[in-house]
Design a protein around this motif. Structure first.
Motif, PDB file in Angstrom:
ATOM      1  N   GLU A 263       0.825  -1.203   0.000  1.00 34.75           N
ATOM      2  CA  GLU A 263       0.000   0.000   0.000  1.00 34.75           C
ATOM      3  C   GLU A 263       0.864   1.259   0.000  1.00 34.75           C
ATOM      4  O   GLU A 263       1.807   1.392   0.797  1.00 34.75           O
ATOM      5  CB  GLU A 263      -0.915   0.008   1.224  1.00 34.75           C
ATOM      6  N   GLY A 264       0.560   2.171  -0.901  1.00 37.37           N
ATOM      7  CA  GLY A 264       1.189   3.486  -0.877  1.00 37.37           C
ATOM      8  C   GLY A 264       2.617   3.541  -1.362  1.00 37.37           C
ATOM      9  O   GLY A 264       3.267   4.583  -1.230  1.00 37.37           O
ATOM     10  N   ASP A 265       3.142   2.451  -1.929  1.00 33.88           N
ATOM     11  CA  ASP A 265       4.531   2.438  -2.387  1.00 33.88           C
ATOM     12  C   ASP A 265       4.554   2.148  -3.888  1.00 33.88           C
ATOM     13  O   ASP A 265       4.442   0.996  -4.316  1.00 33.88           O
ATOM     14  CB  ASP A 265       5.341   1.394  -1.633  1.00 33.88           C
ATOM     15  N   LYS A 266       4.691   3.199  -4.694  1.00 35.78           N
ATOM     16  CA  LYS A 266       4.641   3.042  -6.145  1.00 35.78           C
ATOM     17  C   LYS A 266       5.839   2.247  -6.666  1.00 35.78           C
ATOM     18  O   LYS A 266       5.734   1.542  -7.682  1.00 35.78           O
ATOM     19  CB  LYS A 266       4.560   4.411  -6.809  1.00 35.78           C
ATOM     20  N   ILE A 267       6.975   2.345  -6.002  1.00 35.79           N
ATOM     21  CA  ILE A 267       8.156   1.608  -6.449  1.00 35.79           C
ATOM     22  C   ILE A 267       7.931   0.108  -6.286  1.00 35.79           C
ATOM     23  O   ILE A 267       8.168  -0.682  -7.211  1.00 35.79           O
ATOM     24  CB  ILE A 267       9.404   2.065  -5.672  1.00 35.79           C
ATOM     25  N   LYS A 268       7.442  -0.304  -5.143  1.00 36.38           N
ATOM     26  CA  LYS A 268       7.175  -1.720  -4.916  1.00 36.38           C
ATOM     27  C   LYS A 268       6.083  -2.223  -5.852  1.00 36.38           C
ATOM     28  O   LYS A 268       6.149  -3.355  -6.349  1.00 36.38           O
ATOM     29  CB  LYS A 268       6.778  -1.954  -3.461  1.00 36.38           C
ATOM     30  N   GLN A 269       5.080  -1.410  -6.090  1.00 33.68           N
ATOM     31  CA  GLN A 269       3.996  -1.833  -6.973  1.00 33.68           C
ATOM     32  C   GLN A 269       4.491  -2.003  -8.406  1.00 33.68           C
ATOM     33  O   GLN A 269       4.155  -2.984  -9.083  1.00 33.68           O
ATOM     34  CB  GLN A 269       2.849  -0.824  -6.916  1.00 33.68           C
ATOM     35  N   THR A 270       5.307  -1.078  -8.876  1.00 31.78           N
ATOM     36  CA  THR A 270       5.863  -1.205 -10.220  1.00 31.78           C
ATOM     37  C   THR A 270       6.717  -2.453 -10.343  1.00 31.78           C
ATOM     38  O   THR A 270       6.647  -3.181 -11.343  1.00 31.78           O
ATOM     39  CB  THR A 270       6.694   0.052 -10.565  1.00 31.78           C
ATOM     40  N   THR A 271       7.531  -2.728  -9.327  1.00 31.34           N
ATOM     41  CA  THR A 271       8.339  -3.949  -9.332  1.00 31.34           C
ATOM     42  C   THR A 271       7.446  -5.178  -9.391  1.00 31.34           C
ATOM     43  O   THR A 271       7.740  -6.148 -10.113  1.00 31.34           O
ATOM     44  CB  THR A 271       9.232  -3.999  -8.086  1.00 31.34           C
ATOM     45  N   LEU A 272       6.335  -5.162  -8.656  1.00 32.69           N
ATOM     46  CA  LEU A 272       5.400  -6.286  -8.676  1.00 32.69           C
ATOM     47  C   LEU A 272       4.826  -6.484 -10.068  1.00 32.69           C
ATOM     48  O   LEU A 272       4.790  -7.620 -10.573  1.00 32.69           O
ATOM     49  CB  LEU A 272       4.267  -6.022  -7.675  1.00 32.69           C
ATOM     50  N   PHE A 273       4.371  -5.411 -10.705  1.00 34.79           N
ATOM     51  CA  PHE A 273       3.802  -5.534 -12.050  1.00 34.79           C
ATOM     52  C   PHE A 273       4.809  -6.157 -13.013  1.00 34.79           C
ATOM     53  O   PHE A 273       4.465  -7.028 -13.823  1.00 34.79           O
ATOM     54  CB  PHE A 273       3.379  -4.161 -12.584  1.00 34.79           C
ATOM     55  N   LYS A 274       6.068  -5.714 -12.918  1.00 33.38           N
ATOM     56  CA  LYS A 274       7.091  -6.218 -13.825  1.00 33.38           C
ATOM     57  C   LYS A 274       7.403  -7.690 -13.542  1.00 33.38           C
ATOM     58  O   LYS A 274       7.597  -8.485 -14.475  1.00 33.38           O
ATOM     59  CB  LYS A 274       8.348  -5.359 -13.722  1.00 33.38           C
ATOM     60  N   LEU A 275       7.463  -8.061 -12.272  1.00 33.68           N
ATOM     61  CA  LEU A 275       7.732  -9.457 -11.930  1.00 33.68           C
ATOM     62  C   LEU A 275       6.610 -10.377 -12.407  1.00 33.68           C
ATOM     63  O   LEU A 275       6.851 -11.524 -12.812  1.00 33.68           O
ATOM     64  CB  LEU A 275       7.924  -9.603 -10.420  1.00 33.68           C
ATOM     65  N   LEU A 276       5.381  -9.884 -12.350  1.00 38.78           N
ATOM     66  CA  LEU A 276       4.236 -10.671 -12.802  1.00 38.78           C
ATOM     67  C   LEU A 276       4.073 -10.645 -14.321  1.00 38.78           C
ATOM     68  O   LEU A 276       3.267 -11.408 -14.876  1.00 38.78           O
ATOM     69  CB  LEU A 276       2.949 -10.149 -12.155  1.00 38.78           C
ATOM     70  N   GLY A 277       4.836  -9.778 -14.983  1.00 40.84           N
ATOM     71  CA  GLY A 277       4.717  -9.670 -16.429  1.00 40.84           C
ATOM     72  C   GLY A 277       3.408  -9.061 -16.881  1.00 40.84           C
ATOM     73  O   GLY A 277       2.922  -9.378 -17.971  1.00 40.84           O
ATOM     74  N   LEU A 278       2.845  -8.172 -16.059  1.00 41.47           N
ATOM     75  CA  LEU A 278       1.573  -7.538 -16.386  1.00 41.47           C
ATOM     76  C   LEU A 278       1.817  -6.167 -17.004  1.00 41.47           C
ATOM     77  O   LEU A 278       2.755  -5.458 -16.619  1.00 41.47           O
ATOM     78  CB  LEU A 278       0.707  -7.411 -15.131  1.00 41.47           C
ATOM     79  N   PRO A 279       0.981  -5.747 -17.955  1.00 43.55           N
ATOM     80  CA  PRO A 279       1.216  -4.495 -18.677  1.00 43.55           C
ATOM     81  C   PRO A 279       1.124  -3.271 -17.780  1.00 43.55           C
ATOM     82  O   PRO A 279       0.210  -3.144 -16.963  1.00 43.55           O
ATOM     83  CB  PRO A 279       0.122  -4.493 -19.747  1.00 43.55           C
ATOM     84  N   HIS A 280       2.082  -2.364 -17.964  1.00 51.60           N
ATOM     85  CA  HIS A 280       2.243  -1.194 -17.102  1.00 51.60           C
ATOM     86  C   HIS A 280       2.943  -0.118 -17.933  1.00 51.60           C
ATOM     87  O   HIS A 280       3.761  -0.432 -18.798  1.00 51.60           O
ATOM     88  CB  HIS A 280       3.104  -1.603 -15.891  1.00 51.60           C
ATOM     89  N   PRO A 281       2.626   1.157 -17.755  1.00 49.49           N
ATOM     90  CA  PRO A 281       3.327   2.202 -18.511  1.00 49.49           C
ATOM     91  C   PRO A 281       4.835   2.150 -18.268  1.00 49.49           C
ATOM     92  O   PRO A 281       5.304   1.712 -17.213  1.00 49.49           O
ATOM     93  CB  PRO A 281       2.730   3.500 -17.955  1.00 49.49           C
ATOM     94  N   ARG A 282       5.592   2.608 -19.254  1.00 51.32           N
ATOM     95  CA  ARG A 282       7.050   2.626 -19.107  1.00 51.32           C
ATOM     96  C   ARG A 282       7.422   3.523 -17.926  1.00 51.32           C
ATOM     97  O   ARG A 282       7.050   4.700 -17.872  1.00 51.32           O
ATOM     98  CB  ARG A 282       7.699   3.141 -20.388  1.00 51.32           C
ATOM     99  N   THR A 283       8.152   2.945 -16.996  1.00 49.25           N
ATOM    100  CA  THR A 283       8.438   3.612 -15.728  1.00 49.25           C
ATOM    101  C   THR A 283       9.871   3.293 -15.306  1.00 49.25           C
ATOM    102  O   THR A 283      10.333   2.163 -15.462  1.00 49.25           O
ATOM    103  CB  THR A 283       7.470   3.138 -14.627  1.00 49.25           C
ATOM    104  N   ARG A 284      10.556   4.287 -14.760  1.00 51.47           N
ATOM    105  CA  ARG A 284      11.883   4.052 -14.189  1.00 51.47           C
ATOM    106  C   ARG A 284      11.999   4.825 -12.880  1.00 51.47           C
ATOM    107  O   ARG A 284      11.386   5.880 -12.698  1.00 51.47           O
ATOM    108  CB  ARG A 284      12.996   4.498 -15.133  1.00 51.47           C
TER     109      ARG A 284
END
Length: 262
Positions: A71-92
């Motif tokens: 909750e409330g942590d965009k960095i952890k959430q982005t890492t989760l999306f990438k690990l799951l291979g789910l579509p997400h806007p390009r983010t760094r």
């Protein structure tokens, strides 16, 4: 029958639950209340302060431990999306001296966000030039940078027990590019693409997010995950006639929440 034990205040209006309320120190609970916590097989709304410790003791939690940790942590959430291979806007994410390389990865305009503890549209910035980027970097040691999507609205899907219970477009008011209801966005329930709802449900099940509001965008017919919130707003569901607190309460009392483990 023992009443379900609740730490947080969300279900306090229901006498069918024993709601202790959040307290700053464990010693603030009476010995009898501490014993209730120790004996409870399931703890509802354990709060961020107690969720990890109660999970370490083998308690079942609702919302789940994953909800509280992410909750409330965009960095952890982005890492989760990438690990799951789910579509997400390009983010760094850029740390320290890496922040000098932002312009090498993103062309203006792009979106910059406060990476942690931002909500309701606050801490989200449209960066159109170097001066705006410098101002953002002055207030954020860690830079969370995301491509700006060609969208005029986004989607919120509320899932409880992994099941979608409400989905709607969030349409910003004139002159506002953020689509948060708290920023004046209008809710529209018409024509929410099933693929967006399906992607939100896929995320919820894959990551054990058993009560969550998932935000998505539609770009060229593809659904993209933006972020999710456990402390999601209730205004949208209320406009559909859904009281999410009552929905949860009735689900717990019916034995449907927490959802069965597969």
């Amino acid at each position: 029958m023992t009443r379900p034990l609740v730490i947080g205040a969300r279900l306090r209006r229901y006498p069918q639950f024993t709601t202790l309320g959040p307290r700053p120190n464990l010693e603030d609970y009476s010995p009898q209340e501490l014993e209730l916590i120790r004996r409870a097989p399931v703890v509802f709304y354990p709060t961020e302060a107690l969720a990890p410790q109660l999970a370490a003791l083998g308690k079942r939690l609702f919302p789940s431990l994953a909800c509280h940790l992410l909750e409330g942590d965009k960095i952890k959430q982005t890492t989760l999306f990438k690990l799951l291979g789910l579509p997400h806007p390009r983010t760094r994410v850029f740390y320290g001296s890496q922040r000098r390389d932002i312009a090498g990865h993103f062309a203006f305009p792009f979106v910059a966000k406060k990476p942690r503890a931002s909500c309701r549209g606050r801490g989200v910035y449209l960066i159109e030039n170097q001066a705006q980027l410098d101002a953002y970097l002055a207030d954020n040691k860690v830079a969370y940078i995301q491509e700006r999507l060609p969208i005029q609205r986004d989607i919120r899907v509320v899932l409880i027990g992994f099941e979608p219970v409400c989905a709607y477009w969030r349409v910003p008011p004139p002159g506002e590019w953020r689509s948060n209801v708290a920023q004046g966005a209008v809710v529209d329930f018409a024509g929410v693409p099933p693929r967006a709802v399906e992607l939100a449900a896929r995320l919820a099940r894959a990551a054990d997010l058993d009560e969550v509001g998932v935000d998505l965008a539609m770009v060229d017919g593809q659904a993209l995950l933006l972020e999710f919130n456990v402390k999601y707003g209730r205004q949208g569901p209320a406009l559909m006639g859904l009281d999410v607190v009552d929905y949860v309460a009735q689900g717990i009392l019916a034995g449907k929440l927490p959802p069965p483990r597969e």
